[in-house]
Design a protein around this motif. Structure first.
Motif, short mmCIF file in Angstrom:
data_model
loop_
_atom_site.label_atom_id
_atom_site.label_comp_id
_atom_site.label_asym_id
_atom_site.label_seq_id
_atom_site.Cartn_x
_atom_site.Cartn_y
_atom_site.Cartn_z
N ALA A 212 0.83 -1.20 -0.08
CA ALA A 212 -0.03 -0.02 0.06
C ALA A 212 0.97 1.26 0.07
O ALA A 212 1.91 1.02 0.46
N GLY A 213 0.37 2.28 -0.37
CA GLY A 213 0.95 3.55 -0.79
C GLY A 213 0.69 4.62 -1.37
O GLY A 213 -0.58 4.40 -2.09
N GLY A 214 1.20 5.56 -1.69
CA GLY A 214 0.89 6.65 -2.68
C GLY A 214 1.73 7.57 -3.27
O GLY A 214 2.91 7.66 -2.63
N ASP A 215 1.53 8.28 -4.28
CA ASP A 215 2.31 9.50 -4.64
C ASP A 215 1.38 10.78 -4.54
O ASP A 215 0.21 10.79 -4.94
N TYR A 216 2.14 11.81 -4.07
CA TYR A 216 1.44 13.14 -3.70
C TYR A 216 2.36 14.26 -4.60
O TYR A 216 3.52 14.30 -4.14
N LYS A 217 1.62 15.08 -5.76
CA LYS A 217 2.10 15.81 -6.16
C LYS A 217 2.23 17.12 -5.19
O LYS A 217 1.15 17.79 -5.46
N GLN A 225 6.52 10.31 -2.26
CA GLN A 225 6.19 8.72 -2.07
C GLN A 225 6.35 8.14 -0.83
O GLN A 225 7.01 8.37 -0.02
N TYR A 226 5.28 7.35 -0.59
CA TYR A 226 5.54 6.38 0.48
C TYR A 226 4.92 5.15 0.08
O TYR A 226 3.46 5.14 -0.15
N TYR A 227 5.50 3.94 0.47
CA TYR A 227 4.81 2.72 0.23
C TYR A 227 5.42 1.74 1.30
O TYR A 227 6.53 1.95 1.72
N TYR A 228 4.67 0.66 1.57
CA TYR A 228 4.72 -0.20 2.34
C TYR A 228 4.79 -1.56 1.79
O TYR A 228 3.63 -1.99 1.07
N PHE A 234 8.63 -13.18 5.71
CA PHE A 234 9.97 -13.05 5.15
C PHE A 234 10.54 -11.60 5.57
O PHE A 234 11.36 -11.18 6.30
N TYR A 235 9.58 -10.54 5.26
CA TYR A 235 10.11 -9.28 5.42
C TYR A 235 9.16 -8.20 5.31
O TYR A 235 8.10 -8.38 4.83
N LYS A 236 9.40 -6.95 6.06
CA LYS A 236 8.65 -5.91 6.23
C LYS A 236 9.43 -4.86 5.28
O LYS A 236 10.65 -4.67 5.99
N GLN A 237 8.85 -4.00 4.48
CA GLN A 237 9.63 -2.99 3.79
C GLN A 237 8.72 -1.49 3.96
O GLN A 237 7.49 -1.66 3.30
N HIS A 238 9.46 -0.73 4.44
CA HIS A 238 8.97 1.05 3.98
C HIS A 238 9.83 1.73 3.17
O HIS A 238 11.07 1.58 3.08
N PHE A 239 8.88 2.47 2.23
CA PHE A 239 9.63 2.93 1.32
C PHE A 239 9.45 4.82 1.34
O PHE A 239 8.29 5.05 1.37
#
Length: 447
Positions: A212-217, A225-228, A234-239
């Motif tokens: 889940a996540g999104g792009d905000y202009k 941007q933020y995505y999870y 296996f793993y959790k990842q935040h971007f």
């Protein structure tokens, strides 16, 4: 019957009644994509086959429907894939009698490449305003899940996704993936990561990846941007990402900043079957749990057909950078995802320089060329076979791409591409490589 299959069956029933509704047929599109693909990988050292070589013809048939009328519009998409062997290199396809497959084609039990392989994917979809739900075959390209299309046929996923653009300047996306079909496979498989994707042992995969996540202009030139992403067991990842375009003089400077924080989940935190690769001296098979922070920045200045670029990436933590990886070819959203390597090993520091030119600026439209050089060092890893440390190891790769697309005449849109790569390393139990790919592509509109 799994959830995706049931949803598609229901959608087909609805569409059977509504297919004549305006929009469903009128807005539909169908195309046949043709790709002739040749690859030759030449190993420069070590033991084993000296080269892998394969050549094939791919067919990619796609139907994208419009939507039925009403508050809720319904539709269905389809993708049919067929790969035909032209030459498997006379036993040099990189497969063996206990391998998952060759470079381009799946393998028979004796290691020989199959003559052909195919698959069919269906996607049911529904839309309300600017919000769209899809169930079935997906091909997402997001920071935490990237579809690979680097061989004869593309990778596909099975699951569900919802995307919304109802809020101005904001795109929101979320979904769940249950299975993946590799680029050289006809079968759906469960999900895994590097180090835990052996087909010879059970219990090293997962059937649930949520994202889940999104792009905000923020402005017309600045996007945040933020995505999870979470691969269960296996793993959790935040971007976090920030992209900015800045007009400087006659050109534009693009800045692209990316940060990934990855940690263990479920069995990966305690079960050796689920461990990944990295710097784990004294650990079982030289593997351990996911623990990685990856930072990067890429700068590209474009002017008069020229693009000059440079970037730097740091991979901190005990583990290599994790991503969805079945061991049969995959992509990730790092600035170092290259033709041969990823440059995301534990401790690795990578700098890169790149240049490309669009020859339309000198009167040859359709012709492009690009060169990228990457150098990674400070790699901290352990030889899983013998426990030998390789702290401070290094690697470098040079990628050259030349492409041309016919602009007019009977062969308009015919694409020709040559991709050449050289990779060298002093990592233990690895083999330096030279690789060439030749690709001829053509798309035929059917609807």
């Amino acid at each position: 019957m799994n959830k995706s299959t049931l949803a598609i069956a229901v959608a087909v029933g609805v569409l059977t009644q509504q297919a004549s509704a305006a929009g469903f047929i009128e807005d539909s599109k169908a195309t046949l994509g043709l790709r002739n693909f040749y690859i030759n990988t030449d190993y420069r050292d070590g033991t084993g086959p000296n080269k892998n070589e394969e050549w094939g013809q791919g067919f990619d048939l796609r139907f994208i429907s419009g939507y039925t009328q009403g508050t809720v519009g319904f539709g269905i998409d389809a993708i049919g894939l067929l790969g035909v062997k032209l030459d498997s290199g006379g036993g040099t396809n990189g497969a063996s009698n206990n391998s998952y497959g060759g470079t381009v084609f799946p393998s028979k039990s004796n290691g020989e490449a199959v003559d052909d392989f195919s698959s069919l994917g269906l996607t049911a979809k529904a839309k309300i305003s600017q919000t769209e739900l899809k169930l079935g075959t997906l091909q997402p390209k997001l920071p935490v899940i990237v579809t690979n299309d680097g061989r004869l046929l593309p990778q596909t996923w099975q699951g569900g996704q919802i995307a919304s653009n109802d809020i101005k300047d904001l795109t929101l996306i979320g979904g769940q993936i249950e299975q993946v079909k590799g680029r050289n496979s006809s079968n759906n498989e469960q999900l895994s990561i590097s180090g835990a994707n052996s087909r010879s042992a059970a219990g090293r995969d997962s059937n649930k990846f949520i994202y889940a996540g999104g792009d905000y202009k923020i402005t017309k030139d600045l996007t945040a941007q933020y995505y999870y992403g979470n691969l269960e067991e296996f793993y959790k990842q935040h971007f976090l990402g920030l992209v900015h375009n800045w007009a400087i003089g006659p050109g534009v400077l693009k800045s692209d900043f990316r940060y990934f924080n990855s940690s263990d989940d479920g069995a990966n935190g305690h079960d050796p079957l689920y461990f990944t690769t990295g710097n784990y001296s004294g650990a079982v098979n030289g593997k351990g749990k996911v623990d990685n922070n990856l930072y990067s920045g890429l700068f590209l200045y474009s002017v008069a057909g020229h693009t000059f670029g440079g970037g730097y990436q740091v991979s901190n933590g005990s583990s290599d950078f994790p991503w969805l990886n079945q061991g049969d070819g995959s992509s990730n959203y790092t600035i170092t995802d290259s033709q041969i390597q990823k440059f995301g090993r534990a401790g690795e520091r990578t700098w890169q320089a790149r240049y490309s030119f669009d020859f339309a600026k000198v009167g040859v439209p359709g012709l492009t060329a690009g060169l990228v050089y990457l150098h990674g060092d400070n790699i901290d890893t352990v030889n899983a076979k013998g426990g030998e440390a390789a702290n401070g190891a290094s690697e470098w790769e040079r990628d050259l791409t030349v492409g041309y697309v016919v602009q007019s005449g009977a062969l308009k849109n015919l694409g020709l591409m040559w991709k050449n790569a050289t990779w060298r390393t002093d990592l233990p139990n690895t083999r330096s490589q030279d690789e060439n790919r030749l690709v001829v592509s053509y798309s035929i509109p059917l609807l």
